[in-house]
Design a protein around this motif. Sequence first.
Motif, PDB file in Angstrom:
ATOM      1  N   ASP A  31       0.802  -1.226   0.000  1.00  0.00           N
ATOM      2  CA  ASP A  31       0.000   0.000   0.000  1.00  0.00           C
ATOM      3  C   ASP A  31       0.835   1.276   0.000  1.00  0.00           C
ATOM      4  O   ASP A  31       0.288   2.381   0.021  1.00  0.00           O
ATOM      5  CB  ASP A  31      -0.918   0.034   1.222  1.00  0.00           C
ATOM      6  N   TYR A  32       2.153   1.123  -0.013  1.00  0.00           N
ATOM      7  CA  TYR A  32       3.019   2.283   0.158  1.00  0.00           C
ATOM      8  C   TYR A  32       4.131   2.320  -0.893  1.00  0.00           C
ATOM      9  O   TYR A  32       4.434   1.313  -1.531  1.00  0.00           O
ATOM     10  CB  TYR A  32       3.683   2.251   1.545  1.00  0.00           C
ATOM     11  N   ALA A  33       4.713   3.475  -1.009  1.00  0.00           N
ATOM     12  CA  ALA A  33       5.992   3.631  -1.691  1.00  0.00           C
ATOM     13  C   ALA A  33       7.076   3.589  -0.615  1.00  0.00           C
ATOM     14  O   ALA A  33       6.918   4.204   0.444  1.00  0.00           O
ATOM     15  CB  ALA A  33       6.053   4.944  -2.455  1.00  0.00           C
ATOM     16  N   ALA A  97      12.055   4.265   4.562  1.00  0.00           N
ATOM     17  CA  ALA A  97      10.932   5.136   4.860  1.00  0.00           C
ATOM     18  C   ALA A  97       9.752   4.751   3.970  1.00  0.00           C
ATOM     19  O   ALA A  97       9.945   4.213   2.880  1.00  0.00           O
ATOM     20  CB  ALA A  97      11.323   6.591   4.623  1.00  0.00           C
ATOM     21  N   ALA A  98       8.556   5.050   4.438  1.00  0.00           N
ATOM     22  CA  ALA A  98       7.358   4.714   3.678  1.00  0.00           C
ATOM     23  C   ALA A  98       6.439   5.910   3.608  1.00  0.00           C
ATOM     24  O   ALA A  98       6.393   6.742   4.533  1.00  0.00           O
ATOM     25  CB  ALA A  98       6.635   3.522   4.317  1.00  0.00           C
ATOM     26  N   ARG A 108      11.336  14.654   3.116  1.00  0.00           N
ATOM     27  CA  ARG A 108      10.255  15.210   3.940  1.00  0.00           C
ATOM     28  C   ARG A 108       8.883  14.742   3.475  1.00  0.00           C
ATOM     29  O   ARG A 108       7.889  14.942   4.179  1.00  0.00           O
ATOM     30  CB  ARG A 108      10.306  16.735   3.952  1.00  0.00           C
ATOM     31  N   ALA A 109       8.810  14.103   2.328  1.00  0.00           N
ATOM     32  CA  ALA A 109       7.532  13.564   1.841  1.00  0.00           C
ATOM     33  C   ALA A 109       7.144  12.274   2.554  1.00  0.00           C
ATOM     34  O   ALA A 109       5.998  11.841   2.462  1.00  0.00           O
ATOM     35  CB  ALA A 109       7.596  13.324   0.344  1.00  0.00           C
ATOM     36  N   TYR A 110       8.082  11.663   3.270  1.00  0.00           N
ATOM     37  CA  TYR A 110       7.847  10.367   3.883  1.00  0.00           C
ATOM     38  C   TYR A 110       7.317  10.511   5.298  1.00  0.00           C
ATOM     39  O   TYR A 110       7.816  11.296   6.091  1.00  0.00           O
ATOM     40  CB  TYR A 110       9.137   9.537   3.874  1.00  0.00           C
ATOM     41  N   SER A 111       6.313   9.680   5.605  1.00  0.00           N
ATOM     42  CA  SER A 111       5.641   9.766   6.906  1.00  0.00           C
ATOM     43  C   SER A 111       6.244   8.837   7.945  1.00  0.00           C
ATOM     44  O   SER A 111       6.184   9.115   9.134  1.00  0.00           O
ATOM     45  CB  SER A 111       4.166   9.397   6.729  1.00  0.00           C
TER      46      SER A 111
END
Length: 123
Positions: A31-33, A97-98, A108-111
Amino acid sequence: QVQLVESGGGLVQAGASLRLSCAASGGSFSDYAVGWFRQTPGKTREFVGGISGNSGTWYFADSVKGRFTISMDNSKNTVYLRMNSLLREDTARYYCAAKSEPLSTVSRAYSYWGQGTQVAVSS
């Protein structure tokens, strides 16, 4: 809440290979990148490569193209970063990171982030 745990780092000689693992809990990588980043003291976090959980497509930074590969094992909910022909300049702490799709090269786009695993390459 997705939790990520990296493993597989270590000290190797130049030219050797390592495989880093990033295991997820609390969510499915499909479900993620998923991106791999690295950082050395005093420098900003650098995108290394990443893979789309939806499509399986991947992308690498020019500095590692042809040497690093990335794969995803959905049965183990784990992403692997295979690093071949390691160079001294690959020495860094590596993070996975996902984020929600699509894949991004911007940290910074990664949560969600793991704690990192240290890679040291000696000459």
